[in-house]
Design a protein around this motif. Structure first.
Motif, PDB file in Angstrom:
ATOM      1  N   MET A  20       0.699  -1.201  -0.039  1.00 11.06           N
ATOM      2  CA  MET A  20       0.193   0.054   0.025  1.00 11.06           C
ATOM      3  C   MET A  20       0.950   1.303   0.128  1.00 11.06           C
ATOM      4  SD  MET A  20      -3.240   0.766  -0.258  1.00 11.06           S
ATOM      5  CE  MET A  20      -4.245   2.023   0.118  1.00 11.06           C
ATOM      6  N   LYS A  21       1.943   1.448   0.986  1.00 10.30           N
ATOM      7  CA  LYS A  21       2.905   2.483   0.845  1.00 10.30           C
ATOM      8  C   LYS A  21       3.471   2.560  -0.328  1.00 10.30           C
ATOM      9  CE  LYS A  21       6.492   4.407   3.626  1.00 10.30           C
ATOM     10  NZ  LYS A  21       7.517   4.384   4.876  1.00 10.30           N
ATOM     11  N   ALA A  22       3.978   1.584  -1.047  1.00 12.04           N
ATOM     12  CA  ALA A  22       4.643   1.651  -2.291  1.00 12.04           C
ATOM     13  C   ALA A  22       3.646   2.226  -3.281  1.00 12.04           C
ATOM     14  CB  ALA A  22       4.861  -0.144  -2.769  1.00 12.04           C
ATOM     15  N   ILE A  23       2.302   1.872  -3.292  1.00 14.82           N
ATOM     16  CA  ILE A  23       1.372   2.446  -4.248  1.00 14.82           C
ATOM     17  C   ILE A  23       1.223   4.254  -4.215  1.00 14.82           C
ATOM     18  CG2 ILE A  23      -1.076   2.753  -5.012  1.00 14.82           C
ATOM     19  CD1 ILE A  23      -1.093  -0.508  -4.556  1.00 14.82           C
ATOM     20  N   GLN A  24       1.245   4.388  -2.576  1.00 16.77           N
ATOM     21  CA  GLN A  24       1.298   5.719  -2.515  1.00 16.77           C
ATOM     22  C   GLN A  24       2.384   6.422  -3.070  1.00 16.77           C
ATOM     23  OE1 GLN A  24      -1.413   7.279  -1.521  1.00 16.77           O
ATOM     24  NE2 GLN A  24      -0.743   9.316  -0.948  1.00 16.77           N
ATOM     25  N   TRP A  25       3.529   5.933  -2.784  1.00 23.30           N
ATOM     26  CA  TRP A  25       4.739   6.321  -3.090  1.00 23.30           C
ATOM     27  C   TRP A  25       4.643   6.631  -4.665  1.00 23.30           C
ATOM     28  CZ3 TRP A  25       9.033   5.931  -6.464  1.00 23.30           C
ATOM     29  CH2 TRP A  25       9.962   6.703  -6.200  1.00 23.30           C
ATOM     30  N   LEU A  26       4.290   5.827  -5.547  1.00 23.44           N
ATOM     31  CA  LEU A  26       4.133   5.835  -6.923  1.00 23.44           C
ATOM     32  C   LEU A  26       3.245   7.030  -7.246  1.00 23.44           C
ATOM     33  CD1 LEU A  26       4.368   2.159  -8.081  1.00 23.44           C
ATOM     34  CD2 LEU A  26       6.176   3.996  -8.365  1.00 23.44           C
ATOM     35  N   ARG A  27       2.112   7.107  -6.656  1.00 22.13           N
ATOM     36  CA  ARG A  27       1.031   8.283  -6.885  1.00 22.13           C
ATOM     37  C   ARG A  27       1.742   9.525  -6.437  1.00 22.13           C
ATOM     38  NH1 ARG A  27      -4.594   6.431  -6.636  1.00 22.13           N
ATOM     39  NH2 ARG A  27      -4.710   8.304  -5.605  1.00 22.13           N
ATOM     40  N   SER A  28       2.491   9.396  -5.477  1.00 22.61           N
ATOM     41  CA  SER A  28       3.318  10.830  -5.099  1.00 22.61           C
ATOM     42  C   SER A  28       4.455  11.001  -6.097  1.00 22.61           C
ATOM     43  CB  SER A  28       3.920  10.553  -3.919  1.00 22.61           C
ATOM     44  OG  SER A  28       2.983  10.139  -2.714  1.00 22.61           O
ATOM     45  N   LEU A  29       4.848  10.081  -6.578  1.00 22.01           N
ATOM     46  CA  LEU A  29       5.910  10.477  -7.681  1.00 22.01           C
ATOM     47  C   LEU A  29       5.332  11.145  -8.773  1.00 22.01           C
ATOM     48  CD1 LEU A  29       8.936  10.589  -8.860  1.00 22.01           C
ATOM     49  CD2 LEU A  29       8.483   8.023  -9.554  1.00 22.01           C
ATOM     50  N   VAL A  30       4.192  10.451  -9.570  1.00 26.46           N
ATOM     51  CA  VAL A  30       3.628  11.070 -10.652  1.00 26.46           C
ATOM     52  C   VAL A  30       3.044  12.417 -10.199  1.00 26.46           C
ATOM     53  CG1 VAL A  30       1.488  10.780 -12.279  1.00 26.46           C
ATOM     54  CG2 VAL A  30       2.862   8.907 -11.362  1.00 26.46           C
ATOM     55  N   PHE A  31       2.462  12.675  -9.018  1.00 24.38           N
ATOM     56  CA  PHE A  31       1.830  13.941  -8.527  1.00 24.38           C
ATOM     57  C   PHE A  31       3.029  15.124  -8.664  1.00 24.38           C
ATOM     58  CE2 PHE A  31       1.537  17.032  -4.890  1.00 24.38           C
ATOM     59  CZ  PHE A  31       0.435  17.664  -5.509  1.00 24.38           C
ATOM     60  N   VAL A  32       4.225  14.732  -8.138  1.00 24.85           N
ATOM     61  CA  VAL A  32       5.250  15.684  -7.884  1.00 24.85           C
ATOM     62  C   VAL A  32       5.627  16.028  -9.278  1.00 24.85           C
ATOM     63  CG1 VAL A  32       7.596  16.116  -7.244  1.00 24.85           C
ATOM     64  CG2 VAL A  32       6.096  15.009  -5.888  1.00 24.85           C
ATOM     65  N   VAL A  33       6.076  15.052 -10.402  1.00 23.76           N
ATOM     66  CA  VAL A  33       6.292  15.204 -11.587  1.00 23.76           C
ATOM     67  C   VAL A  33       5.563  16.108 -12.363  1.00 23.76           C
ATOM     68  CG1 VAL A  33       6.676  14.406 -13.879  1.00 23.76           C
ATOM     69  CG2 VAL A  33       7.839  13.279 -11.831  1.00 23.76           C
ATOM     70  N   GLN A  34       3.857  15.724 -12.150  1.00 18.35           N
ATOM     71  CA  GLN A  34       3.003  16.688 -13.088  1.00 18.35           C
ATOM     72  C   GLN A  34       2.872  18.007 -12.391  1.00 18.35           C
ATOM     73  OE1 GLN A  34      -0.108  17.576 -12.317  1.00 18.35           O
ATOM     74  NE2 GLN A  34      -0.110  17.204 -10.191  1.00 18.35           N
ATOM     75  N   ILE A  35       3.107  18.421 -11.033  1.00 18.55           N
ATOM     76  CA  ILE A  35       2.953  19.790 -10.685  1.00 18.55           C
ATOM     77  C   ILE A  35       4.201  20.687 -11.213  1.00 18.55           C
ATOM     78  CG2 ILE A  35       1.722  19.210  -8.749  1.00 18.55           C
ATOM     79  CD1 ILE A  35       4.146  19.748  -7.094  1.00 18.55           C
TER      80      ILE A  35
END
Length: 245
Positions: free
Chosen positions: A1-16
């Motif tokens: 679950m934490k790994a999925i959140q980390w990947l979501r976070s990575l995509v979020f950071v890149v797109q902003i």
């Protein structure tokens, strides 16, 4: 679950940051010649970040308390980039006291200068404050809400760090009221790293402190007010600082 959140976070950071580039370029013809244009660009990007943070990583944002609209000094708790965005988006004419090095950051530096931020060289804050006061007196500095981070840097939730006397110097020299600001954003958007955690990130404008308080009284009241309310916001979010446990 934490790994999925980390990947979501990575995509979020890149797109902003990609969105920052797009907004920065799109608004450049307007922003280069207009402070209002520079502010509009920054606020547009902030809105995008808040919207995408909600559905991409689960961070909801909330601004509490009476938002200042007049000429005031805002003395804020600083935990991450998110509190910068929340404060700036909330006030009509915000500008920051910031590290001079930020001027050389692509896009951010250009727009920081455009909205009227005050660059401060390391070890020369006193000189920068004196120049800023002279600019205010001479009418060269636009009125509005001047934002300073009283601890001088980002401080992790629950960590104790001293408040710098430069806030009191600025408060006394400007002769303006001061609005303290508390926050808990560092629980969800940390000062370092990629992982963003879901929850309600809050910035709260606290009751205005009148102008003219003695320096020691002002600093003691400011620190007590901001720290106590920030601790309360941390507890509300389910985190108890060690000093309260």
């Amino acid at each position: 679950m934490k790994a999925i959140q980390w990947l979501r976070s990575l995509v979020f950071v890149v797109q902003i940051y990609l969105a920052m580039l797009v907004v920065g370029v799109a608004f450049a013809p307007y922003a280069l010649f207009s402070r209002a244009g520079a502010r509009a660009a920054c606020k547009t990007w902030c809105k995008w970040v808040f919207w995408t943070a909600r559905w991409m990583v689960g961070i909801r944002t909330e601004v509490r308390g009476p938002v200042p609209t007049g000429d005031v000094l805002i003395a804020a708790k600083h935990q991450s980039f998110l509190d910068i965005m929340l404060i700036f988006h909330a006030v009509p004419k915000g500008k920051f006291i910031m590290k001079r090095e930020i001027l050389w950051t692509p896009i951010i530096g250009l727009y920081a200068k455009g909205i009227g931020c005050i660059p401060v060289a390391r070890g020369k804050r006193g000189l920068a404050i004196k120049k800023m006061v002279r600019d205010v007196d001479a009418g060269r500095l636009e009125a509005g809400q001047l934002i300073i981070y009283s601890q001088g840097t980002r401080v992790a939730p629950g960590v104790k760090a001293p408040y710098k006397v430069g806030t009191a110097v600025l408060y006394n020299e400007l002769g303006q009221p001061c609005v303290p600001v508390a926050t808990n954003v560092g629980l969800f958007w940390p000062r370092k790293g990629i992982l963003r955690k879901p929850g309600l990130a809050v910035v709260e404008f606290l009751p205005t402190m009148p102008e003219g308080l003695p320096r020691e009284e002002f600093m003691a009241a400011l620190q007590q007010t901001v720290e106590e309310r920030s601790d309360a916001l941390l507890v509300e979010a389910g985190f108890t600082p060690e000093r309260l446990s």
